[in-house]
Scaffold this motif. Structure first.
Motif, PDB file in Angstrom:
ATOM      1  N   ALA A  28       0.856  -1.206   0.000  1.00 34.82           N
ATOM      2  CA  ALA A  28       0.000   0.000   0.000  1.00 34.82           C
ATOM      3  C   ALA A  28       0.880   1.240   0.000  1.00 34.82           C
ATOM      4  O   ALA A  28       2.039   1.202   0.450  1.00 34.82           O
ATOM      5  N   ARG A  29       0.338   2.336  -0.462  1.00 32.60           N
ATOM      6  CA  ARG A  29       0.997   3.624  -0.387  1.00 32.60           C
ATOM      7  C   ARG A  29       0.715   4.193   1.013  1.00 32.60           C
ATOM      8  O   ARG A  29      -0.407   4.083   1.525  1.00 32.60           O
ATOM      9  N   LEU A  30       1.725   4.769   1.653  1.00 30.91           N
ATOM     10  CA  LEU A  30       1.534   5.339   3.001  1.00 30.91           C
ATOM     11  C   LEU A  30       1.083   6.799   2.899  1.00 30.91           C
ATOM     12  O   LEU A  30       1.277   7.452   1.863  1.00 30.91           O
ATOM     13  N   SER A  31       0.518   7.307   3.972  1.00 37.38           N
ATOM     14  CA  SER A  31      -0.003   8.679   3.954  1.00 37.38           C
ATOM     15  C   SER A  31       1.109   9.709   3.746  1.00 37.38           C
ATOM     16  O   SER A  31       0.867  10.801   3.226  1.00 37.38           O
ATOM     17  N   ASP A  32       2.365   9.341   4.093  1.00 32.61           N
ATOM     18  CA  ASP A  32       3.455  10.323   3.904  1.00 32.61           C
ATOM     19  C   ASP A  32       4.147  10.151   2.541  1.00 32.61           C
ATOM     20  O   ASP A  32       5.191  10.736   2.276  1.00 32.61           O
ATOM     21  N   GLY A  33       3.559   9.286   1.696  1.00 31.00           N
ATOM     22  CA  GLY A  33       4.135   9.081   0.360  1.00 31.00           C
ATOM     23  C   GLY A  33       5.034   7.868   0.279  1.00 31.00           C
ATOM     24  O   GLY A  33       5.509   7.497  -0.808  1.00 31.00           O
ATOM     25  N   GLY A  34       5.275   7.222   1.419  1.00 29.26           N
ATOM     26  CA  GLY A  34       6.106   6.016   1.398  1.00 29.26           C
ATOM     27  C   GLY A  34       5.324   4.794   0.950  1.00 29.26           C
ATOM     28  O   GLY A  34       4.191   4.905   0.461  1.00 29.26           O
ATOM     29  N   VAL A  35       5.936   3.625   1.126  1.00 29.87           N
ATOM     30  CA  VAL A  35       5.315   2.357   0.705  1.00 29.87           C
ATOM     31  C   VAL A  35       5.315   1.387   1.879  1.00 29.87           C
ATOM     32  O   VAL A  35       6.294   1.296   2.631  1.00 29.87           O
ATOM     33  N   GLY A  36       4.182   0.691   2.035  1.00 28.83           N
ATOM     34  CA  GLY A  36       4.082  -0.337   3.066  1.00 28.83           C
ATOM     35  C   GLY A  36       3.934  -1.711   2.426  1.00 28.83           C
ATOM     36  O   GLY A  36       3.289  -1.836   1.378  1.00 28.83           O
ATOM     37  N   LEU A  37       4.554  -2.714   3.034  1.00 29.13           N
ATOM     38  CA  LEU A  37       4.446  -4.090   2.540  1.00 29.13           C
ATOM     39  C   LEU A  37       4.043  -4.992   3.693  1.00 29.13           C
ATOM     40  O   LEU A  37       4.322  -4.699   4.853  1.00 29.13           O
ATOM     41  N   GLU A  38       3.358  -6.088   3.341  1.00 29.82           N
ATOM     42  CA  GLU A  38       2.945  -7.088   4.319  1.00 29.82           C
ATOM     43  C   GLU A  38       3.426  -8.451   3.823  1.00 29.82           C
ATOM     44  O   GLU A  38       3.233  -8.797   2.648  1.00 29.82           O
ATOM     45  N   LEU A  39       4.094  -9.219   4.702  1.00 27.05           N
ATOM     46  CA  LEU A  39       4.587 -10.551   4.323  1.00 27.05           C
ATOM     47  C   LEU A  39       4.195 -11.556   5.394  1.00 27.05           C
ATOM     48  O   LEU A  39       4.103 -11.189   6.578  1.00 27.05           O
ATOM     49  N   ARG A  40       3.938 -12.777   4.991  1.00 28.54           N
ATOM     50  CA  ARG A  40       3.496 -13.821   5.916  1.00 28.54           C
ATOM     51  C   ARG A  40       4.425 -15.026   5.866  1.00 28.54           C
ATOM     52  O   ARG A  40       5.046 -15.293   4.836  1.00 28.54           O
ATOM     53  N   ALA A  41       4.469 -15.747   6.990  1.00 27.53           N
ATOM     54  CA  ALA A  41       5.212 -17.020   7.033  1.00 27.53           C
ATOM     55  C   ALA A  41       4.484 -17.965   7.980  1.00 27.53           C
ATOM     56  O   ALA A  41       3.924 -17.540   8.998  1.00 27.53           O
ATOM     57  N   ASP A  42       4.483 -19.251   7.619  1.00 27.00           N
ATOM     58  CA  ASP A  42       3.851 -20.286   8.441  1.00 27.00           C
ATOM     59  C   ASP A  42       4.961 -21.035   9.181  1.00 27.00           C
ATOM     60  O   ASP A  42       5.746 -21.749   8.576  1.00 27.00           O
ATOM     61  N   LEU A  43       5.047 -20.755  10.482  1.00 23.94           N
ATOM     62  CA  LEU A  43       6.030 -21.482  11.305  1.00 23.94           C
ATOM     63  C   LEU A  43       5.264 -22.319  12.314  1.00 23.94           C
ATOM     64  O   LEU A  43       5.396 -22.145  13.532  1.00 23.94           O
ATOM     65  N   SER A  44       4.414 -23.199  11.754  1.00 28.76           N
ATOM     66  CA  SER A  44       3.471 -23.961  12.602  1.00 28.76           C
ATOM     67  C   SER A  44       4.094 -24.452  13.905  1.00 28.76           C
ATOM     68  O   SER A  44       5.260 -24.865  13.906  1.00 28.76           O
ATOM     69  N   PRO A  45       3.333 -24.318  14.976  1.00 29.97           N
ATOM     70  CA  PRO A  45       1.936 -23.880  14.993  1.00 29.97           C
ATOM     71  C   PRO A  45       1.760 -22.370  14.947  1.00 29.97           C
ATOM     72  O   PRO A  45       0.648 -21.877  14.907  1.00 29.97           O
ATOM     73  N   LEU A  46       2.880 -21.610  14.918  1.00 34.57           N
ATOM     74  CA  LEU A  46       2.756 -20.146  14.945  1.00 34.57           C
ATOM     75  C   LEU A  46       2.623 -19.614  13.519  1.00 34.57           C
ATOM     76  O   LEU A  46       3.272 -20.110  12.594  1.00 34.57           O
ATOM     77  N   GLN A  47       1.764 -18.598  13.374  1.00 27.89           N
ATOM     78  CA  GLN A  47       1.607 -17.894  12.097  1.00 27.89           C
ATOM     79  C   GLN A  47       2.178 -16.485  12.272  1.00 27.89           C
ATOM     80  O   GLN A  47       1.842 -15.791  13.246  1.00 27.89           O
ATOM     81  N   ALA A  48       3.031 -16.055  11.338  1.00 27.64           N
ATOM     82  CA  ALA A  48       3.712 -14.762  11.474  1.00 27.64           C
ATOM     83  C   ALA A  48       3.309 -13.837  10.338  1.00 27.64           C
ATOM     84  O   ALA A  48       3.189 -14.256   9.190  1.00 27.64           O
TER      85      ALA A  48
END
Ligand code: TA6
Length: 270
Positions: free
Chosen positions: A80-100
């Motif tokens: 996503a584009r951030l309100s200050d003009g920067g960029v945001g990213l989201e990443l996921r990993a499955d480290l069962s049983p934990l989800q990150a």
């Protein structure tokens, strides 16, 4: 990626941020020129995400140091584009049983957030884990650097063993190999860097531990992925939950570790 407000870089392996440089400023993060950049090998510098353990594996010496999350491929799940003009990213990993879930914002400041969930359908037993944003900061000369914000906290010095030390009420300075674990820390830390004429402000939330590291001369030489003469230009200040501050989740619970990193000029000398 380059936006109007900063430039940043991230590897899918470990969701590893390797670069953050606000527009018109020096890089904030440090990377070793000797770092491995090969699949399955740890990257030396930037922000290793240490998870779900910190340091050596508690029971299995064949496991990698600082967890396996930094060696695994993470999956991009949003941008996503951030309100200050920067960029945001989201990443996921499955480290069962934990989800990150890792969210990073490359804006005027660098924001990072690690959300860990133990799904409600997990076996009915609590799960303990450790975590750290093992952030490598670029400094002009470690001999001139001081760190404010840890003065009132007791700590463990892990160089050559584990020695409990009392808070001394003074900003932390560096004169030899430094590897300190502070517990029950809250509030902002400030890296004061006279050589680069700046301060780096490190804000934290959801973090009880702070780790400070500089390998100095001998340890730098012993590390094949760390240049022998690079140690004066870096230090680690890590936003963490390790040891006695490890996180314990029951099924259905979530924990969030957050940090915000920004820069400011040195205060005017009157
Ligand atoms: O955070 C300090 C530390 O635990 C040091 O003891 C040193 O081992 C450093 O992390 C780097 O660890 P790494 O496994 O990335 O070489």
């Amino acid at each position: 990626m380059e936006t109007g407000v900063s430039r940043g870089a991230i590897f899918l392996q470990g969701a590893h941020v390797t670069e953050f440089q606000p527009a018109g400023q020096q890089p904030v993060l440090w990377m070793s020129s000797s770092s491995w950049l090969e699949e399955g090998k740890p990257i030396r510098g930037g922000v290793p995400i240490c998870f779900p353990w910190f340091g050596p594996h508690p029971t299995d010496p064949s496991q990698p140091g600082h967890g396996n999350a930094r060696l695994l491929p993470w999956e991009v799940s949003g941008a996503a584009r951030l309100s200050d003009g920067g960029v945001g990213l989201e990443l996921r990993a499955d480290l069962s049983p934990l989800q990150a879930l890792f969210r990073v914002g490359f804006g005027r400041s660098l924001t990072m957030e690690l959300t860990v969930e133990l799904p409600v359908c997990s076996p009915p037993a609590p799960v303990r884990y450790e975590e750290a944003f093992h952030t490598y900061f670029s400094v002009g000369d470690i001999h001139q650097v001081s760190v404010e914000g840890l003065e009132k906290f007791d700590y463990v010095d892990t160089v050559g063993g584990r020695t409990e030390k009392k808070a001394d009420g003074k900003p932390l300075r560096f004169a030899s190999e430094t590897d300190l674990i502070y517990q029950q820390t809250i509030g902002r830390c400030v890296i004061v860097d006279p050589a680069l004429q700046r301060r780096i402000l490190v804000d934290r939330a959801g973090s009880q531990s702070t780790v400070v590291w500089n390998p100095w001369i001998a340890k730098s030489i012993r590390m094949p992925d760390f240049g022998d003469h690079e140690w004066p230009g870096m230090m680690c200040l890590e936003t963490a939950n390790v040891g006695s501050s490890a996180v314990v989740l029951n099924p259905g619970q979530v924990h969030v570790l957050r940090t915000g990193i920004s820069t400011a000029p040195l205060p005017k000398q009157n």
